[in-house]
Design an enzyme around this catalytic site. Structure first.
Site, PDB file in Angstrom:
ATOM      1  N   SER A 149       4.018   6.406   4.327  1.00 55.71           N
ATOM      2  CA  SER A 149       3.593   5.032   4.555  1.00 55.71           C
ATOM      3  C   SER A 149       2.526   4.628   3.543  1.00 55.71           C
ATOM      4  O   SER A 149       2.753   4.725   2.343  1.00 55.71           O
ATOM      5  CB  SER A 149       3.106   4.877   5.996  1.00 55.71           C
ATOM      6  OG  SER A 149       2.934   3.517   6.326  1.00 55.71           O
ATOM      7  N   GLU A 244      13.920   0.300   8.437  1.00 60.14           N
ATOM      8  CA  GLU A 244      12.509   0.094   8.104  1.00 60.14           C
ATOM      9  C   GLU A 244      12.244  -1.266   7.464  1.00 60.14           C
ATOM     10  O   GLU A 244      13.023  -1.725   6.612  1.00 60.14           O
ATOM     11  CB  GLU A 244      12.028   1.184   7.149  1.00 60.14           C
ATOM     12  CG  GLU A 244      12.038   2.578   7.730  1.00 60.14           C
ATOM     13  CD  GLU A 244      11.079   3.510   7.023  1.00 60.14           C
ATOM     14  OE1 GLU A 244       9.940   3.082   6.735  1.00 60.14           O
ATOM     15  OE2 GLU A 244      11.473   4.653   6.747  1.00 60.14           O
TER      16      GLU A 244
END
Length: 303
Positions: A149, A244
């Site tokens: 991330s 995502e």
């Protein structure tokens, strides 16, 4: 009772959306969010075959996660959390399994978080950690840099800083569910908004507001490394889930990196959400991702 994979995924996504994604859409105290995330991450089982040792590197708290057998290769991992969340506690279980699967030493760094420490404090601290490892006699060819991330953002930024400072470069780079564009211009931010079980655009916006100093352009490559020049990067693994909201960050990185001559191993995992790798105990796609990480790491070691 054994639950069918499709129902297991539906139930898990529903729980994540309720417990994490929905609350992240509201402005809540940073301290409360940090505490809540640490408690939630306790569901992940820690691999007890891995030795965990606390240490300090360049004044930064860190942990060494080491398999029983000796290994010369080291994975330096930078955790995610939108620049203001995450800790040694939230990622210890996942990294213990990473150490077990790769049989490599993993160093996990508790870098300074925003809003207390906005850019460039985290990148500078991580660069100091890397220099310390080199000064201790660890060869750059024995270091793989990894991040998930926003940790992937910092890992890429660190790799570019190592290149620009003409320091010896790492042998490989691993970007897991990477958050690389702080302008949030990727189409998947909108297209996958309802599909990503873990991450919301609001959480990203909060992290950006905390991390980027007032007056700094969010498109500056120093905070949005997607817009930097990728020439000279080491072999790079990119992992992303099809659901995502950061899918386009990964795809655009792959395109630019390949055009710059970087050796890229790009992996798309069907039906997976943000940071799905941490759920490898329960989902085959996430388990495959961990196996792919180990395969890439061993290739870097062989090279």
């Amino acid at each position: 009772m054994k639950i069918a994979p499709v129902w297991k995924q539906i139930i898990t996504e529903s729980i994540l959306k309720t417990a994490i994604r929905t609350p992240s859409q509201f402005t809540l105290p940073v301290g409360s969010l940090r505490f809540a995330l640490e408690q939630m991450c306790r569901i992940f089982p820690q691999n007890r075959d891995i030795q965990v040792r606390a240490l300090r590197l360049s004044g930064i708290r860190a942990e060494e996660l080491k398999p029983q057998k000796e290994s010369t290769q080291l994975i330096l991992h930078i955790h995610g959390g939108a620049f203001f969340l995450g800790s040694l506690n939230t990622h210890r279980a996942f990294l213990s399994d990473l150490a077990a699967r790769t049989q490599m030493q993993v160093i996990h760094v508790d870098y300074p978080l925003s809003p207390e420490h906005p850019y460039p404090e985290a990148v500078d601290a991580l660069f100091d950690v890397y220099c310390t490892l080199i000064d201790q006699g660890i060869q750059s060819k024995d270091i793989i840099l990894s991040g998930d991330s926003c940790g992937a953002n910092l890992a890429l930024a660190l790799t570019l800083k190592i290149r620009d400072e003409q320091m010896p470069q790492v042998s490989g780079l691993m970007l897991l569910s990477p958050f690389l564009d702080l302008t949030l211009t990727g189409n998947s931010i909108r297209n996958n908004r309802k599909h990503d079980a873990l991450l919301s655009p609001e959480a990203l916006e909060a992290g950006i507001a905390y991390y980027v100093p007032a007056g700094m352009d969010k498109a500056d490559p120093k905070v949005s490394p997607l817009f930097d020049d990728f020439k000279g990067l080491p072999p790079t693994l990119v992992q992303i889930g099809s659901k995502e909201i950061l899918l386009d960050d990964a795809e655009r990185f792959k395109k630019k990196a390949v055009e710059a001559g970087v050796q890229v191993s790009y992996k798309l995992y069907t039906g997976m959400w943000h940071n799905f790798q941490m759920f490898h105990h329960w989902f085959d796609e996430a388990e495959r991702a961990l196996a792919d990480i180990a395969e890439f790491a061993h290739q870097c070691d062989a090279d």
